[in-house]
Design an enzyme around this catalytic site. Sequence first.
Site, PDB file in Angstrom:
ATOM      1  N   HIS A 197      47.630   9.841  84.817  1.00  0.00           N
ATOM      2  CA  HIS A 197      46.323   9.623  84.349  1.00  0.00           C
ATOM      3  C   HIS A 197      45.666   8.358  84.616  1.00  0.00           C
ATOM      4  O   HIS A 197      46.086   7.236  84.312  1.00  0.00           O
ATOM      5  CB  HIS A 197      46.476   9.407  82.629  1.00  0.00           C
ATOM      6  CG  HIS A 197      44.987   9.327  81.697  1.00  0.00           C
ATOM      7  ND1 HIS A 197      46.249   8.930  80.503  1.00  0.00           N
ATOM      8  CD2 HIS A 197      44.587   8.816  81.558  1.00  0.00           C
ATOM      9  CE1 HIS A 197      44.600   9.226  79.754  1.00  0.00           C
ATOM     10  NE2 HIS A 197      43.549   8.499  80.633  1.00  0.00           N
ATOM     11  N   ASN A 242      45.384  14.186  84.084  1.00  0.00           N
ATOM     12  CA  ASN A 242      44.659  14.289  82.765  1.00  0.00           C
ATOM     13  C   ASN A 242      43.009  13.973  82.966  1.00  0.00           C
ATOM     14  O   ASN A 242      42.378  12.427  83.715  1.00  0.00           O
ATOM     15  CB  ASN A 242      44.676  12.768  82.074  1.00  0.00           C
ATOM     16  CG  ASN A 242      43.983  12.964  80.748  1.00  0.00           C
ATOM     17  OD1 ASN A 242      44.183  13.861  79.552  1.00  0.00           O
ATOM     18  ND2 ASN A 242      43.314  11.581  80.371  1.00  0.00           N
ATOM     19  N   ASN A 384      40.592  18.781  76.539  1.00  0.00           N
ATOM     20  CA  ASN A 384      39.873  16.999  76.011  1.00  0.00           C
ATOM     21  C   ASN A 384      38.545  16.943  75.497  1.00  0.00           C
ATOM     22  O   ASN A 384      37.998  17.220  75.701  1.00  0.00           O
ATOM     23  CB  ASN A 384      40.211  16.263  76.445  1.00  0.00           C
ATOM     24  CG  ASN A 384      41.408  15.895  77.153  1.00  0.00           C
ATOM     25  OD1 ASN A 384      42.513  16.410  76.376  1.00  0.00           O
ATOM     26  ND2 ASN A 384      42.050  15.334  77.998  1.00  0.00           N
ATOM     27  N   TYR A 386      36.059  15.761  72.360  1.00  0.00           N
ATOM     28  CA  TYR A 386      35.276  14.729  71.565  1.00  0.00           C
ATOM     29  C   TYR A 386      33.753  14.706  70.748  1.00  0.00           C
ATOM     30  O   TYR A 386      33.848  14.915  69.993  1.00  0.00           O
ATOM     31  CB  TYR A 386      35.577  13.338  71.950  1.00  0.00           C
ATOM     32  CG  TYR A 386      36.961  13.024  72.321  1.00  0.00           C
ATOM     33  CD1 TYR A 386      37.481  11.964  71.351  1.00  0.00           C
ATOM     34  CD2 TYR A 386      37.242  13.133  73.740  1.00  0.00           C
ATOM     35  CE1 TYR A 386      38.450  11.578  71.881  1.00  0.00           C
ATOM     36  CE2 TYR A 386      38.922  13.028  73.837  1.00  0.00           C
ATOM     37  CZ  TYR A 386      39.470  11.935  72.723  1.00  0.00           C
ATOM     38  OH  TYR A 386      40.012  11.094  73.093  1.00  0.00           O
ATOM     39  N   TRP A 506      44.133  12.158  69.326  1.00  0.00           N
ATOM     40  CA  TRP A 506      44.388  10.634  69.888  1.00  0.00           C
ATOM     41  C   TRP A 506      43.795  10.000  68.791  1.00  0.00           C
ATOM     42  O   TRP A 506      42.575   9.764  68.233  1.00  0.00           O
ATOM     43  CB  TRP A 506      42.905  11.236  71.316  1.00  0.00           C
ATOM     44  CG  TRP A 506      42.970   9.623  72.030  1.00  0.00           C
ATOM     45  CD1 TRP A 506      43.146   8.456  71.675  1.00  0.00           C
ATOM     46  CD2 TRP A 506      43.583   8.883  72.883  1.00  0.00           C
ATOM     47  NE1 TRP A 506      42.707   7.376  72.808  1.00  0.00           N
ATOM     48  CE2 TRP A 506      43.311   8.260  73.508  1.00  0.00           C
ATOM     49  CE3 TRP A 506      44.664   9.688  73.593  1.00  0.00           C
ATOM     50  CZ2 TRP A 506      44.205   7.578  74.247  1.00  0.00           C
ATOM     51  CZ3 TRP A 506      45.109   9.546  75.258  1.00  0.00           C
ATOM     52  CH2 TRP A 506      45.099   7.661  74.528  1.00  0.00           C
ATOM     53  N   GLU A 513      41.452   0.547  75.031  1.00  0.00           N
ATOM     54  CA  GLU A 513      40.516   1.858  75.590  1.00  0.00           C
ATOM     55  C   GLU A 513      39.675   1.429  77.403  1.00  0.00           C
ATOM     56  O   GLU A 513      37.994   1.533  76.940  1.00  0.00           O
ATOM     57  CB  GLU A 513      39.725   2.024  74.425  1.00  0.00           C
ATOM     58  CG  GLU A 513      40.693   2.625  73.344  1.00  0.00           C
ATOM     59  CD  GLU A 513      41.008   4.109  74.486  1.00  0.00           C
ATOM     60  OE1 GLU A 513      40.122   5.145  74.783  1.00  0.00           O
ATOM     61  OE2 GLU A 513      41.909   4.746  73.622  1.00  0.00           O
ATOM     62  N   TRP A 514      40.881   1.232  77.952  1.00  0.00           N
ATOM     63  CA  TRP A 514      40.259   1.356  79.713  1.00  0.00           C
ATOM     64  C   TRP A 514      38.992   0.524  79.210  1.00  0.00           C
ATOM     65  O   TRP A 514      39.498  -1.115  79.455  1.00  0.00           O
ATOM     66  CB  TRP A 514      39.206   2.425  79.905  1.00  0.00           C
ATOM     67  CG  TRP A 514      40.092   3.746  79.861  1.00  0.00           C
ATOM     68  CD1 TRP A 514      40.086   5.088  79.009  1.00  0.00           C
ATOM     69  CD2 TRP A 514      41.271   3.761  80.942  1.00  0.00           C
ATOM     70  NE1 TRP A 514      41.591   5.618  78.852  1.00  0.00           N
ATOM     71  CE2 TRP A 514      41.942   5.694  80.216  1.00  0.00           C
ATOM     72  CE3 TRP A 514      41.580   3.339  81.437  1.00  0.00           C
ATOM     73  CZ2 TRP A 514      42.883   6.005  80.919  1.00  0.00           C
ATOM     74  CZ3 TRP A 514      42.690   3.849  82.431  1.00  0.00           C
ATOM     75  CH2 TRP A 514      43.384   4.627  81.736  1.00  0.00           C
ATOM     76  N   PHE A 522      41.580   3.728  68.237  1.00  0.00           N
ATOM     77  CA  PHE A 522      41.661   5.528  68.000  1.00  0.00           C
ATOM     78  C   PHE A 522      42.686   5.527  67.547  1.00  0.00           C
ATOM     79  O   PHE A 522      43.369   6.811  67.024  1.00  0.00           O
ATOM     80  CB  PHE A 522      41.183   6.362  69.305  1.00  0.00           C
ATOM     81  CG  PHE A 522      40.287   6.469  70.102  1.00  0.00           C
ATOM     82  CD1 PHE A 522      40.045   8.200  69.397  1.00  0.00           C
ATOM     83  CD2 PHE A 522      39.330   6.107  70.538  1.00  0.00           C
ATOM     84  CE1 PHE A 522      38.117   8.542  70.282  1.00  0.00           C
ATOM     85  CE2 PHE A 522      38.104   5.970  71.056  1.00  0.00           C
ATOM     86  CZ  PHE A 522      37.933   6.933  71.001  1.00  0.00           C
TER      87      PHE A 522
END
Length: 567
Positions: A197, A242, A384, A386, A506, A513-514, A522
């Site tokens: 990931h 991922n 994934n 959203y 999630w 978060e990156w 989240f």
Amino acid sequence: MNPSKVTRPDGRGRPPPGELKTAAASDPSAEASSRGCTGTPSSPSSSSRSERAQKRPPPIPSPGEGAEISPPASLAGEPALLGVAQQTPFKSPEHIEGGYLEGKKGLSNWDVFTHKQGTIQDGSNGDIAADHYHRYMEDIELMHSLGVNSYRFSIAWTRILPRGRFGDVNPDGVAFYNAIIDALILKGIQPFVTIFHYDSPHELDEQYGGWLSPEMQKDFGYFAEVCFKMFGDRVKFWVTMNEPNLMAKLSYMDGWYAPGRCSKPFGNCAFGNSSTEPYIAGHNMILSHENAVSIYRKNYQEKQGGYIGISVSARWYEPLRNNTTDLLAVERAISFNVPWFLDPIFFGDYPPEMRKILGPNLPEFTLKQRKKLRVTKLDFIGLNHYSTWYVKDCIFSSCELDPIDGDARVVSLVKRDGVLIGKETGAPFFYDVPHGMEEMVMYYKQRYNNTATYITENGYAQASNSSLAANDFTSDTARINYISGYLKFLASAIRKGADIRGYFVWSLIDNFEWTFGYTERFGLYHVDFKTQKRTPKLSAQWYTKFLKGLFLTSEFQNGSQLQQCTS
């Protein structure tokens, strides 16, 4: 999910395919109905289940098979995995794991990237994150209290192989993940493990350029085999990668993610070529996936009894206008998203729309590679999902450059005639468009012959900053409404025959978060990143009730409404 009984981790005692028992949905009281709370939608009839079972691939076992189950699995007529997702390498160095140099872990590309000034929105990093490295037992207790039957997490490459092929396997890293896996199984929670990931050994970037080199295929194959060998006796579900389709663009087209490579007009990085490098990196990822699956099929799958697939970022699109150019733009946007990776895996080559637009910038597969891809395939798809976007054509119209979809000669928009496509969320790029879930699932059901599918990520973000406290986030009715809305449309897709085997929210807890750092939350549980205290949000209570059989379709404005519906 909270099954009334849990099968052994080795899966013994499962009924044969076609004879799986599912729970009848429990009807809530008439009093609940009068309060605007509705019960579980009815399952398909036994005859429709039988007809569909003849067409679908053999069921992938889940830990609750043979047990009575809760929605939405009962809607499908088959038991399913219902869980939470939390990436360990973001539950590794970044997302929740922390301990970025503990336990003899090596430096990852993201360790290096997050320590560069200006790369993270709030100037933070994932050195500690949610400190899952020291608090994993506490977090597993949270999962157990929720009633989930599966936990999706990922393994930090540099915790297992600090220097890739250029060093030894790290026994401390192996012991850490063994402890997590064993603790999950002890609680009746199925590990659903992602191998890669986004984070990889920094040394591989230094040695040969990371994903821009075919050498990465050897390194990834070696890493995957170490994971199969060390953990495969207990891990029955493997995700090779991922969101590689998203990572290739964010890392090599826009330069937003490690290693931060791009070129104009997409960005102004010190190094990179946005016209070629995303597709070179993607090509090597696809072949690395194939290599890992081949290793698993040949050496481990038969004796370990597991399953292997890939998870991709599954954006969905609608035409801005119902005209030919925008309808074709939607086709291109889709082709440059999920099919970019899944078409080669299923059919041996890239979508024709990509080949037409990119020409020689899109690498070619050799005949041998095409054959291996078609033969190897995968056992399941992870999606994934959203949000949904409107799409406008940019071949016959002038457009501003779109950093995600621009290579498909389109622009993705969130307004039509001044009206938003859905309710805003705390993430500036995600909107609440629940019907997109069903449309996306049904499209890929048809395109990939109804291959077994998991929704491996779906969730809602709350905007955050350092001045806010836990009580500013715990009454998260918008998250409840988001998740329940998407589940409603997922249930509709299941009733129409989509082979959905599980759903993962999630995420379990708030995390790093990156590039957004700690500005988005989240989690079903709030995390105070100063004290590491976990506090359940209202959505955690809702998800627990949902897993116990109460399918709530009403929209909630406050916690008292939830209490009325679940009392």
